[in-house]
Design an enzyme around this catalytic site. Structure first.
Site, PDB file in Angstrom:
ATOM      1  N   GLU A 137      14.743  -5.426  -8.798  1.00 38.85           N
ATOM      2  CA  GLU A 137      13.758  -4.739  -9.620  1.00 38.85           C
ATOM      3  C   GLU A 137      14.384  -3.456 -10.151  1.00 38.85           C
ATOM      4  O   GLU A 137      15.013  -2.707  -9.400  1.00 38.85           O
ATOM      5  CB  GLU A 137      12.503  -4.423  -8.807  1.00 38.85           C
ATOM      6  N   SER A 186      16.620   4.974  -4.697  1.00 44.58           N
ATOM      7  CA  SER A 186      15.713   4.381  -5.681  1.00 44.58           C
ATOM      8  C   SER A 186      15.858   5.066  -7.030  1.00 44.58           C
ATOM      9  O   SER A 186      15.800   6.294  -7.127  1.00 44.58           O
ATOM     10  CB  SER A 186      14.268   4.501  -5.201  1.00 44.58           C
ATOM     11  N   CYS A 218      10.224   0.858   3.081  1.00 42.94           N
ATOM     12  CA  CYS A 218      11.213  -0.135   3.497  1.00 42.94           C
ATOM     13  C   CYS A 218      12.621   0.428   3.411  1.00 42.94           C
ATOM     14  O   CYS A 218      13.543  -0.080   4.048  1.00 42.94           O
ATOM     15  CB  CYS A 218      11.082  -1.396   2.658  1.00 42.94           C
ATOM     16  N   ALA A 253      -2.745  -4.070  -2.605  1.00 45.23           N
ATOM     17  CA  ALA A 253      -3.147  -4.036  -1.198  1.00 45.23           C
ATOM     18  C   ALA A 253      -4.593  -3.573  -1.084  1.00 45.23           C
ATOM     19  O   ALA A 253      -5.044  -2.694  -1.815  1.00 45.23           O
ATOM     20  CB  ALA A 253      -2.233  -3.088  -0.424  1.00 45.23           C
ATOM     21  N   GLU A 264      10.867  -8.532  -2.204  1.00 42.06           N
ATOM     22  CA  GLU A 264      11.391  -7.265  -1.688  1.00 42.06           C
ATOM     23  C   GLU A 264      10.714  -7.054  -0.348  1.00 42.06           C
ATOM     24  O   GLU A 264       9.530  -6.706  -0.277  1.00 42.06           O
ATOM     25  CB  GLU A 264      11.082  -6.130  -2.666  1.00 42.06           C
ATOM     26  N   LEU A 265      11.458  -7.322   0.729  1.00 40.91           N
ATOM     27  CA  LEU A 265      10.861  -7.432   2.061  1.00 40.91           C
ATOM     28  C   LEU A 265      11.271  -6.264   2.960  1.00 40.91           C
ATOM     29  O   LEU A 265      11.590  -5.187   2.482  1.00 40.91           O
ATOM     30  CB  LEU A 265      11.236  -8.792   2.654  1.00 40.91           C
ATOM     31  N   TRP A 321       0.803  -1.221   0.000  1.00 40.93           N
ATOM     32  CA  TRP A 321       0.000   0.000   0.000  1.00 40.93           C
ATOM     33  C   TRP A 321       0.837   1.274   0.000  1.00 40.93           C
ATOM     34  O   TRP A 321       0.331   2.346  -0.299  1.00 40.93           O
ATOM     35  CB  TRP A 321      -0.926   0.026   1.221  1.00 40.93           C
ATOM     36  N   ASN A 322       2.125   1.203   0.335  1.00 42.04           N
ATOM     37  CA  ASN A 322       2.856   2.447   0.581  1.00 42.04           C
ATOM     38  C   ASN A 322       3.283   3.187  -0.685  1.00 42.04           C
ATOM     39  O   ASN A 322       3.426   4.404  -0.670  1.00 42.04           O
ATOM     40  CB  ASN A 322       4.062   2.201   1.498  1.00 42.04           C
ATOM     41  N   SER A 372       6.106  -7.243   3.974  1.00 41.01           N
ATOM     42  CA  SER A 372       6.831  -7.561   5.200  1.00 41.01           C
ATOM     43  C   SER A 372       7.561  -8.891   5.094  1.00 41.01           C
ATOM     44  O   SER A 372       7.166  -9.790   4.341  1.00 41.01           O
ATOM     45  CB  SER A 372       5.864  -7.602   6.390  1.00 41.01           C
TER      46      SER A 372
END
Length: 485
Positions: free
Chosen positions: A466, A449, A292, A184, A258-259, A158-159, A237
């Site tokens: 990614e 990023s 994250c 999400a 990607e955690l 969702w972020n 997560s």
């Protein structure tokens, strides 16, 4: 009462399966809330297990024909989609601010960032290549081919409602893979509108399928265990990622994860402190700290800790908290009440253990899910926020005196997504970059990023990359062909 806006009204709120918009089984819907008010924003289709199965069927049925599509055609679709996203910047930005909370300026920034993945992979689609060589004994010729992995399951968080989708969808389209995307439940509107844009750009039916649901595990697990699925990509997560990896083992899926992260932010005594403070603001407060990649543990050399803390706290205290749709707001709400409770508990635990709140430290005012920007000093190493991902606008500062010591402390975590450090010593740049156990390192900058760079972590922060040249490889299989003479 539902809050209607022009952007929300433009979104089709059904499931997107096989190129058609359809209601969920039984007409079920799920509520999407505005975190700035706590009120209902919209209702979208709430998919069942059967709906998820239909989406995978559509993807599987479209795979063979899509894989045969000319690379240039796939490239042009992505290029058109990029241009359409840019055209609809205001729509995407408003949707993200309403359903996720970030200020409009940040949402517009995400549109720029997210759309670039489509432009980047539009260019990569026509550069997929193999290899031809002569065997050492000269008797055969060796040829390697790159072919699409196949139907891919995508679970996005969702972020970053747009960018986390485009950096998965972009390389999949470029490689020739079909998709089932499960956004999400908190932020489905952005992904649904992206599906509309992809349809307008000419993406064939069945290549992209979007399933919104309140029962992520119930709907997605059967798809993960279905032999028609060939890849799973997840951003979220670490605990959920571990569970998905276990589920994916049955079909031996290609998996990219990607955690979570627990990013260190290190300020050495020779750093440009003004630049370090600016970098800290970006690394901590981008996306309200709900990233994250957010700086989680600040390690500042003892000789400059007081000055850095004072300047950093002054910048944090000057931020304006409020509804992201309002002018002049720098910090929007957290995603929900649970997020506020978690941040509150982490701050309480830290102060109970002796940490000192310099600014902030409490919930914000208003009906929404606000938390004031916070700076904490004298954080003890046994505090919960020294080990856990904060996911909120809280910066906790510890001090150090020795380079080897701070590298060791920075690495004392199960996570390894990104680390940041500031120094003017370029020999130190190499030493610390090599010593940090992270998939990405930011040197004298607070944002790493970039669509042209490989994003991803090590250890419990996941695997796979990614973006960059590496991003498309996640969606390609290598086939060797031996040619006898």
């Amino acid at each position: 009462m539902t809050q209607n806006t022009s952007a929300v009204d433009r979104v089709k709120k059904q499931l997107f399966i096989g190129g058609e918009w359809r209601d969920a089984e039984g007409g079920k819907t799920l509520e999407v809330d505005n975190p700035a008010t706590g009120g209902e924003l919209a209702r979208v289709a709430d998919a069942s297990v059967a709906d998820g199965g239909a989406a995978l069927t559509a993807a599987a049925d479209a795979q063979a024909e899509w894989a045969r599509t000319a690379p240039r055609e796939r490239s042009e679709i992505l290029r058109r989609a990029y241009e359409l996203i840019v055209r609809d910047t205001d729509v995407f930005a408003e949707l993200m601010t309403l359903e996720m909370g970030k200020p409009l300026a940040e949402s517009r920034g995400e549109v720029v960032y997210g759309s670039e993945f489509f432009r980047w992979f539009a260019e990569e689609a026509v550069r997929i290549s193999g290899r031809y060589s002569v065997a050492p004994n000269g008797a055969t010729r060796l040829m390697t081919l790159k072919q699409p992995v196949g139907p891919t399951l995508m679970i996005t968080p969702w972020n970053f409602p747009l960018a986390m989708g485009t950096r998965k969808i972009g390389p999949a389209v470029a490689a020739g893979c079909t998709m089932v995307v499960k956004p999400a439940a908190e932020t489905p509107l952005t992904m649904l509108y992206l599906a509309q844009v992809m349809q307008e750009a000419g993406l064939p039916a069945g290549v992209l399928n979007v399933v919104t649901t309140s029962d992520s595990g119930g709907v997605m697990e059967p798809l993960i265990r279905d032999p028609r699925s060939r890849k799973l990509t997840f951003t979220g997560s670490t605990p959920v990622g571990r569970k998905l990896i276990e589920q994916s083992a049955q079909q031996v899926l290609r998996v990219s994860m990607e955690l979570g992260g627990n990013a260190p932010f290190i300020v050495f005594d020779d750093a440009d402190l003004d630049a370090a403070v600016e970098g800290a603001m970006l690394a901590k407060m981008r996306n309200i700290g709900e990233a994250c990649t957010a700086a989680n543990r600040f390690f500042v050399h003892a000789d400059v800790a007081a000055e850095f803390s004072e300047k950093f706290a002054a910048r944090m205290a000057a931020l304006t908290v409020g509804d992201g749709m309002a002018d002049g707001v720098n910090v929007g709400p957290l995603i929900n009440a649970k997020a506020v409770d978690k941040v509150t508990a982490l701050v309480t635990d830290a102060t109970d253990r002796g940490a000192r709140v310099v600014t902030g430290g409490a919930k914000g005012e208003g009906a929404g899910f606000f938390f004031n920007p916070t700076v904490i000093t004298d954080l003890p190493g046994d505090a919960d926020m020294a080990r856990e991902e904060i996911f909120g606008p809280v910066a906790a500062i510890q001090t150090f005196t020795d380079e080897d010591e701070v590298i060791r402390r920075a690495n004392e975590t199960e996570y390894g997504l990104v680390g940041y450090f500031f120094t003017r010593d370029y020999a130190r740049v190499l030493r610390v970059s090599e010593g940090l156990e992270y998939g990405m390192v930011g040197v004298n900058q607070g944002v790493v990023s970039n669509p042209a760079a490989p994003f991803g972590g090590v250890k419990a922060s996941g695997f796979g990359r990614e973006g960059g040249f590496e991003g498309i490889e996640e969606y390609l299989e290598t086939k060797y062909v031996g040619l006898a003479l």
